[in-house]
Scaffold this active site. Structure first.
Site, short mmCIF file in Angstrom:
data_model
loop_
_atom_site.label_atom_id
_atom_site.label_comp_id
_atom_site.label_asym_id
_atom_site.label_seq_id
_atom_site.Cartn_x
_atom_site.Cartn_y
_atom_site.Cartn_z
N HIS A 78 40.32 -16.46 -6.07
CA HIS A 78 40.82 -17.67 -6.72
C HIS A 78 41.87 -18.40 -5.90
O HIS A 78 42.19 -19.55 -6.18
CB HIS A 78 41.33 -17.35 -8.14
CG HIS A 78 42.65 -16.63 -8.18
ND1 HIS A 78 42.77 -15.29 -8.43
CD2 HIS A 78 43.93 -17.08 -8.02
CE1 HIS A 78 44.04 -14.95 -8.44
NE2 HIS A 78 44.77 -16.02 -8.19
N ASP A 121 37.04 -11.00 -7.73
CA ASP A 121 38.13 -11.91 -7.33
C ASP A 121 38.74 -11.52 -5.99
O ASP A 121 39.96 -11.50 -5.83
CB ASP A 121 39.21 -11.97 -8.41
CG ASP A 121 40.13 -13.17 -8.23
OD1 ASP A 121 39.77 -14.09 -7.48
OD2 ASP A 121 41.23 -13.18 -8.83
N SER A 170 49.47 -13.86 -5.92
CA SER A 170 48.04 -13.56 -5.95
C SER A 170 47.51 -13.29 -4.55
O SER A 170 47.70 -14.09 -3.64
CB SER A 170 47.27 -14.72 -6.57
OG SER A 170 47.51 -14.80 -7.95
#
Length: 499
Positions: free
Chosen positions: A135, A165, A239
Site C-alpha cells: 500500500h 500487502d 508502514s
C-alpha cells in the site's frame, strides 16, 4: 502503582507470612527458617537495563524512507460546475475572468496533479533489494528511496502482492549497501522485546521499542491474515518498516495500527517474517506470488454443526460448495464434507486451511483428512495454481447480511472544500450514521471519508456497499475501513456480526 504502607505491613507480619528482613528495594526477604512452599512466578530482576542503543545503531543504516508520487485526476467525479461551454462575461483583466479562463481552457480534459505519500522500508540484499508494504507503492508512478545517510535513489518496483500487502523494490547504487536479514518470527515469544525503525510522519530514522503482544492476529484484510501484534509505537509513515528482535533480525514488517485518533495507542500489527520471507523470495524470482488453490467455498465448523454431524470437536471446516473443474472437484470432494487436517496437520478454521493450501505449489500432491457420513477417510488431491483474483480456499458465498447503518455520498469538489481536504484525496463520504447501528458501534462518524475497504481503494458509494456486502456474504465478522478524519487516516474495524 500505589505503594501500601503501615497497617498492611503489620498485618502481613502478624500473620506470619513475611520475615522481618528488609531489602534495599523496599520489599522483604524470607528468613532462612521460613522458606515458602512454592516459589513466586517471575525471573530474577534485571539491573541496569542496557537499552537498545547498540542495536539501533547497527540496524538503522539498512532502514530507508520511501516517498511516492501518483498522478491524480482532479476533475474526475468532483462535481465541478458545467457552464455548457459558455464562459461568463467579466471585465477586462478581471481576476475572476482569469480564473474562469483557466478553468475553461482545461474543461473536458483530465487535469492531473501529483499526490505524494511517505512510508518506510529496509534493504535485504547488498545489491539494493528493498522490502516495503504494497500500500506504500500501490498506484505510484515514481518511487524514491532515501538512505539513512541522506543518499536518494529512484526505485523500480520488482513485484507486489496485494493479498499480503508486501512489495519488493530495487535501487541501483553502484556499490554494496548495508542490509539486514530476516529472522524467525515463530521463535519470538509473547513478551519478547522488539524495536521498530521507520519514518513516522516523515521523521526518518525514528526508533521505538516495545514487546510482542500476541501472535496470529486476523484483521480481516484478506484470507492470509496472520499478524504479529506489538505495542512498540508505530504511526502513519511506519508502514513497510522493519520490526527487529534483540539480535537485529527482522521478524516483522510494520503494517497497520488500531487507533481511535489516528496515532499510536499501543496496538500495532506487523506481517510476520514467516510470511514475508516466502513472499519476498517469490517476488524476487518471479515478480509475483503463485499460490496453491483447492477450489472450495467453506464455512467454520461450529459446535452446533459438529454435534449435528457427530464430530467430537468443533475444529475443521465444512465444505459449502465445490467449484467446477477445480482440484477439489477432480478429487471428488463433496458438499458437506468436513476437512479436519491438511497433510496430517489439524485444521482449526477456514483461515488456517487457506494458509496451508496457499503455501503449497501448484501441481503438488496433498492429503486431506475428511469426515463424510460419520466416517473418516483420506483424500488425495493435486493442488492447482491459484487463478487470478481467486482465493485458495474461500469462505461461504451465501447471500444475506443486514445493513451496517451508514448513508454514503460521493466525495465531490464541494465536499472536499467543506472537509478541508486536499483535491488529491479520493474516497466516499459518510453522510449519516444510524445511532446504535453496527457502523455506530464500530466508531464510524458522519463526515468520515472512507478511503479503502480492506486493501481496496474506493471512490463511489456503490463500491463501498459492494465490498461490505461481499464481506458479509463471506461471513466475515468485521472488515477494515481506512478512514480519513480531521486530516488523519487510520483503520476502523467495521463490525458485520450481530449488533
Amino acid at each position: 502503582m500505589r505503594n501500601v504502607k503501615g497497617a498492611g505491613r503489620k498485618g502481613l507480619l502478624a500473620a506470619g507470612l513475611l520475615a522481618t528482613t528488609v531489602l534495599a528495594g523496599g520489599g522483604f526477604a524470607w528468613s532462612a527458617t521460613e522458606t515458602p512452599a512454592t516459589a513466586p512466578l517471575g525471573l530474577a530482576p534485571v539491573v541496569n537495563q542496557a537499552g537498545f542503543a547498540d542495536l539501533a545503531e547497527k540496524v538503522r543504516p539498512a532502514v530507508v524512507n520511501i516517498s511516492t508520487t501518483e498522478n491524480v485526476d482532479q476533475t474526475a467525479d468532483q462535481g465541478m460546475p458545467n457552464f455548457q461551454g459558455q464562459m461568463p462575461n467579466f471585465p477586462p483583466n478581471s481576476p475572476m475572468g482569469q480564473m474562469f479562463r483557466h478553468f475553461f481552457e482545461g474543461q473536458g480534459q483530465g487535469r492531473m496533479a501529483p499526490a505524494h505519500a511517505l512510508g518506510s522500508g529496509f534493504i535485504v540484499d547488498p545489491a539494493g533489494y528493498v522490502v516495503t508494504n504494497n500500500h506504500v507503492v500501490d498506484h505510484a508512478h515514481q518511487v524514491k528511496v532515501t538512505m539513512n545517510d541522506g543518499q536518494s535513489f529512484t526505485a523500480k518496483v520488482v513485484g507486489r502482492d496485494e493479498k499480503t500487502d508486501l512489495a519488493l523494490l530495487k535501487i541501483e547504487s553502484g556499490k554494496p549497501l548495508p542490509y539486514v536479514a530476516f529472522g524467525d518470527s515463530g521463535k519470538e515469544r509473547v513478551g519478547d522485546w522488539v524495536i521498530a525503525v521507520g519514518n513516522p510522519f516523515g521523521l526518518g530514522g525514528t526508533v521505538t521499542a516495545g514487546i510482542v503482544s500476541a501472535h496470529d492476529r486476523d484483521l480481516n484484510h484478506g484470507p492470509y491474515d496472520d499478524y504479529l501484534q506489538i505495542d512498540a509505537p508505530i504511526n502513519p509513515g511506519n508502514s513497510g518498516g522493519p520490526l527487529f528482535n534483540q539480535s537485529g533480525q527482522v521478524i516483522g514488517i510494520d503494517t497497520a495500527i488500531y487507533s481511535p485518533n489516528g496515532g499510536s495507542v499501543g496496538i500495532g500489527f506487523a506481517i510476520p517474517s514467516s510470511v514475508a520471507t516466502k513472499v519476498v523470495a517469490q517476488l524476487r524470482e518471479h515478480g509475483k506470488v503463485e499460490r496453491g488453490w483447492l477450489g472450495i467455498a467453506m464455512q467454520p465448523l461450529t459446535p452446533a454443526l459438529a454435534s449435528a454431524i457427530g464430530h467430537p470437536e468443533a475444529q475443521g471446516v465444512i465444505v459449502n460448495k465445490v467449484m467446477a473443474d477445480s482440484p477439489a472437484s477432480k478429487a471428488d470432494l463433496q458438499q458437506g464434507d468436513v476437512i479436519t487436517a491438511f497433510n496430517g496437520e489439524a485444521i482449526k478454521d477456514a483461515r488456517e486451511l487457506a494458509l496451508q493450501v496457499a503455501n503449497v505449489a501448484g501441481g503438488s500432491d496433498a492429503k486431506l483428512t475428511i469426515l463424510r457420513d460419520g466416517k473418516q477417510s483420506i483424500v488425495n488431491v493435486e493442488i492447482g495454481a491459484q487463478p487470478v483474483e481467486q482465493a485458495a480456499a474461500q469462505q461461504d458465498e451465501s447471500n444475506g447480511g443486514a445493513p451496517v447503518g451508514m448513508a454514503l455520498t460521493s466525495l465531490t469538489h464541494d465536499a472536499q472544500q467543506q472537509l478541508g481536504l486536499d483535491p488529491s484525496v479520493k474516497g466516499v463520504v459518510v453522510a449519516r450514521v444510524t445511532p446504535g447501528s453496527k457502523a455506530d458501534q464500530s466508531g464510524v462518524q458522519s463526515g468520515d471519508v472512507i478511503v479503502r475497504v480492506g486493501n481496496d481503494r474506493v471512490t463511489s458509494p456503490s463500491e463501498v456497499s459492494a465490498k461490505i456486502h461481499a464481506a458479509e456474504n463471506d461471513k466475515k465478522e468485521a472488515v477494515p475501513l481506512l478512514v480519513m478524519r480531521d486530516g488523519s487516516t487510520y483503520y476502523l474495524a467495521l463490525q458485520l456480526g450481530k449488533a
